[in-house]
Scaffold this motif. Structure first.
Motif, PDB file in Angstrom:
ATOM      1  N   LEU A   1      -6.746  -4.898 -13.508  1.00  0.00           N
ATOM      2  CA  LEU A   1      -5.358  -4.694 -13.105  1.00  0.00           C
ATOM      3  C   LEU A   1      -5.236  -3.481 -12.186  1.00  0.00           C
ATOM      4  O   LEU A   1      -4.557  -3.516 -11.157  1.00  0.00           O
ATOM      5  CB  LEU A   1      -4.459  -4.524 -14.329  1.00  0.00           C
ATOM      6  N   TRP A   2      -5.884  -2.387 -12.577  1.00  0.00           N
ATOM      7  CA  TRP A   2      -5.813  -1.159 -11.798  1.00  0.00           C
ATOM      8  C   TRP A   2      -6.375  -1.381 -10.401  1.00  0.00           C
ATOM      9  O   TRP A   2      -5.781  -0.975  -9.406  1.00  0.00           O
ATOM     10  CB  TRP A   2      -6.570  -0.035 -12.503  1.00  0.00           C
ATOM     11  N   ASP A   3      -7.513  -2.031 -10.306  1.00  0.00           N
ATOM     12  CA  ASP A   3      -8.148  -2.253  -9.014  1.00  0.00           C
ATOM     13  C   ASP A   3      -7.290  -3.143  -8.102  1.00  0.00           C
ATOM     14  O   ASP A   3      -7.192  -2.885  -6.901  1.00  0.00           O
ATOM     15  CB  ASP A   3      -9.534  -2.873  -9.194  1.00  0.00           C
TER      16      ASP A   3
ATOM     17  N   TRP B   1      -4.520  -1.034  -6.780  1.00  0.00           N
ATOM     18  CA  TRP B   1      -5.045  -0.053  -5.838  1.00  0.00           C
ATOM     19  C   TRP B   1      -5.322  -0.696  -4.476  1.00  0.00           C
ATOM     20  O   TRP B   1      -4.962  -0.156  -3.427  1.00  0.00           O
ATOM     21  CB  TRP B   1      -6.301   0.590  -6.413  1.00  0.00           C
ATOM     22  N   ILE B   2      -5.931  -1.867  -4.485  1.00  0.00           N
ATOM     23  CA  ILE B   2      -6.182  -2.586  -3.241  1.00  0.00           C
ATOM     24  C   ILE B   2      -4.861  -2.917  -2.545  1.00  0.00           C
ATOM     25  O   ILE B   2      -4.731  -2.785  -1.320  1.00  0.00           O
ATOM     26  CB  ILE B   2      -7.019  -3.855  -3.508  1.00  0.00           C
TER      27      ILE B   2
ATOM     28  N   GLU C   1      -3.759  -1.585   1.238  1.00  0.00           N
ATOM     29  CA  GLU C   1      -3.488  -2.525   2.329  1.00  0.00           C
ATOM     30  C   GLU C   1      -2.072  -2.409   2.885  1.00  0.00           C
ATOM     31  O   GLU C   1      -1.853  -2.612   4.071  1.00  0.00           O
ATOM     32  CB  GLU C   1      -3.720  -3.959   1.848  1.00  0.00           C
ATOM     33  N   LYS C   2      -1.094  -2.083   2.053  1.00  0.00           N
ATOM     34  CA  LYS C   2       0.307  -2.141   2.462  1.00  0.00           C
ATOM     35  C   LYS C   2       0.978  -0.788   2.675  1.00  0.00           C
ATOM     36  O   LYS C   2       2.038  -0.727   3.295  1.00  0.00           O
ATOM     37  CB  LYS C   2       1.104  -2.921   1.422  1.00  0.00           C
TER      38      LYS C   2
ATOM     39  N   LYS D   1     -10.746   7.803  -8.120  1.00  0.00           N
ATOM     40  CA  LYS D   1     -10.056   7.260  -6.944  1.00  0.00           C
ATOM     41  C   LYS D   1      -9.523   8.348  -6.013  1.00  0.00           C
ATOM     42  O   LYS D   1      -8.820   8.057  -5.059  1.00  0.00           O
ATOM     43  CB  LYS D   1      -8.900   6.355  -7.383  1.00  0.00           C
ATOM     44  N   GLY D   2      -9.811   9.611  -6.320  1.00  0.00           N
ATOM     45  CA  GLY D   2      -9.419  10.686  -5.422  1.00  0.00           C
ATOM     46  C   GLY D   2      -8.157  11.431  -5.803  1.00  0.00           C
ATOM     47  O   GLY D   2      -7.699  12.297  -5.065  1.00  0.00           O
ATOM     48  N   PHE D   3      -7.572  11.112  -6.951  1.00  0.00           N
ATOM     49  CA  PHE D   3      -6.392  11.848  -7.410  1.00  0.00           C
ATOM     50  C   PHE D   3      -6.822  13.252  -7.832  1.00  0.00           C
ATOM     51  O   PHE D   3      -7.962  13.471  -8.247  1.00  0.00           O
ATOM     52  CB  PHE D   3      -5.754  11.148  -8.620  1.00  0.00           C
TER      53      PHE D   3
END
Length: 109
Positions: free
Chosen positions: A61-63, A66-67, A71-72, A93-95
């Motif tokens: 769900l998280w991935d 994130w995608i 993209e948007k 993820k860089g947070f």
């Protein structure tokens, strides 16, 4: 285990986006985000049914979420409040970790 289907469910009433994990026509998990003013996205709560935890559903769900934002919503700021066990994924993820919050409650008299 049968394959988990992930359904995307945007809200027409608010800037709320949801993904629902379905197994055998039952919801076994969900995750959400809300678009806020000033190019900001708030990652909202996630939930996986206790019978289906530790099976990769939360990560799936998280991935997907994130995608979707990658993209948007380029150049938007994204933030989340998370529990300690979710923190490693967000850091991956860089947070950047901020201050720690402590849950408190009271009965209104």
């Amino acid at each position: 285990m049968q394959p988990i289907s992930i359904l995307y469910a945007p809200s027409n009433a608010r800037e709320l986006h949801s993904w629902i994990a379905v197994l055998n026509n039952e919801c076994v998990g969900n995750i959400h985000l809300q678009i806020e003013p000033h190019n900001t996205i708030k990652f909202l709560d996630a939930w996986v049914h206790e019978d289906h935890r530790r099976k990769g559903i939360y990560r799936k769900l998280w991935d997907i979420r994130w995608i979707y934002v990658q993209e948007k919503y380029k150049n938007y700021k994204v933030y989340a409040w998370c529990k300690p066990m979710s923190l490693p994924l967000l850091l991956e993820k860089g947070f950047k970790a901020g201050d720690t919050c402590v849950y408190v409650s009271s009965i209104i008299e």
